[in-house]
Scaffold this active site. Structure first.
Site, PDB file in Angstrom:
ATOM      1  N   GLU A 174       0.839  -1.194   0.000  1.00 44.41           N
ATOM      2  CA  GLU A 174       0.000   0.000   0.000  1.00 44.41           C
ATOM      3  C   GLU A 174       0.876   1.246   0.000  1.00 44.41           C
ATOM      4  OE1 GLU A 174       0.874   1.522   2.917  1.00 44.41           O
ATOM      5  OE2 GLU A 174       1.831  -0.363   3.477  1.00 44.41           O
ATOM      6  N   GLU A 317       4.708  -0.416   1.548  1.00 46.14           N
ATOM      7  CA  GLU A 317       4.807  -0.615   0.101  1.00 46.14           C
ATOM      8  C   GLU A 317       4.731  -2.088  -0.320  1.00 46.14           C
ATOM      9  OE1 GLU A 317       8.359   1.178  -1.446  1.00 46.14           O
ATOM     10  OE2 GLU A 317       7.895   3.168  -0.626  1.00 46.14           O
TER      11      GLU A 317
END
Length: 353
Positions: A174, A317
């Protein structure tokens, strides 16, 4: 309540294939090494066999889905930066200027950044925007129920697409300023614990900033009273589009038979949301690591998952999830290529207890 389409999709989730898992366990026992000596790696391969419904597992084609979204609660000063950073990092994924993009190149993983709710538009990020960021949940619900379901469906659809394209294992990531605040709020609701217990410094808040972050979450929970028995209500009131999209990725993994790797605390909050929607989806999840955020181990316990890595990572991430892939590749190579006891010329070990 879920809509009819989503309910029909979730009804397709099946238990893992027990026959394939038993064949995998017997194969491991026939390899010329001490029984169970690769620990969690053996269990991971056996789990993948159950998910793929085939003891001859294959995880060569890997993907990372990164859900990118902004959170209106950033208005409350709960982060060092703003939506401009979300957009900049989302674009950097394409130029291998971000941490996880470099990792993906190194371990042969294709990267799919998804704009599911960024506050701005970027040139290259794949567009599935539910809205231009959520609303500020300190003042009003973050999104509508319809938006939450739309984001979930987006994640599920991406898994369907990647499965059709031959991808065999998916990591979750994310990008979104403020999403440690949304994940902490969701975790507090689902686990029934005080906000201060599950809230960390995120990207590096001061002690004063951390106190403000906790106060904002406490205020939102008192204002909206999200119902822990209704995961869509929790998402809509204090969640984010990235978390909702990742919940859909986890649900999609179970519907379409693809192993999905949990990253850190935000991904784990999405995984728990998915589990509360459809308990059967938990068998299709794998936990990569326990992050440095305080809620991480609590979420993994709630998911019934044990992490492979303990590196105190908290970058996000999908970096922790992708870090697991080389280990799984080692396990797969050993599983497929190591000599059996007869080939090695000595007697097979037996389970004595």
């Amino acid at each position: 309540m879920l809509n009819e389409k989503l309910m029909n999709e979730i009804s397709r989730i099946r238990p893992l294939d027990g026959t394939a898992m038993e064949e995998s366990r017997l194969h491991w026992d026939g390899i010329a090494k001490p029984l169970g000596s690769l620990g969690k790696l053996e269990k991971a391969v056996t789990q993948i066999a159950g998910i793929q419904r085939n003891a001859n597992i294959c995880i060569e084609k890997k993907a990372l889905i990164i859900m990118c979204a902004d959170n209106g609660v950033v208005e409350e000063g709960i982060s060092q930066s703003g939506p401009e950073v979300t957009a900049a990092v989302a674009e950097n994924f394409y130029d291998e200027k971000s941490c996880v993009a470099i990792m993906c190149r190194k371990c042969g993983t294709d990267l799919f950044p998804i704009d599911i709710g960024m506050a701005t538009d970027t040139p290259r990020t794949e567009k599935h925007k539910v809205a231009y960021g959520t609303r500020n949940f300190a003042k009003e619900p973050a999104m509508t129920r319809e938006q939450a379901i739309m984001a979930i469906e987006t994640g599920m659809e991406k898994i369907r697409e990647l499965k059709q394209r031959g991808y065999q294992i998916i990591a979750t990531g994310e990008m979104g300023i403020g999403n440690t605040t949304t994940s902490s709020a969701i975790t507090a609701v689902f686990l029934g614990v005080p906000a201060e217990t599950v809230t960390g410094r995120g990207a590096g808040l001061s002690t004063e900033g951390l106190s403000r972050k906790v106060e904002v979450i406490q205020k939102a929970l008192k204002l909206h009273h999200p119902d822990p028995s209704d995961p869509i209500d929790v998402l809509a009131k204090v969640g984010g589009f990235d978390i909702a999209g990742l919940a859909g990725v986890f649900l999609g993994g179970a519907v379409y038979g693809v192993p999905v790797v949990i990253d850190g605390v935000i991904s784990a909050a999405a995984a728990l949301t998915a589990l509360r929607i459809a308990p059967g989806c938990g068998a299709y999840m794998m936990a990569s690591h326990v992050s440095g955020e305080p809620a991480s181990s609590m979420l993994l316990d709630a998911l019934g998952k044990s992490p492979f890595l303990t590196c105190d990572m908290r970058l996000g991430e999908g970096s922790g999830a992708v870090a697991l892939f080389p280990l799984l590749d080692f396990a797969s190579e050993i599983y497929h290529k190591m000599a059996s006891f007869p080939d090695a010329g000595f007697e097979q070990y037996e389970h004595l207890e």
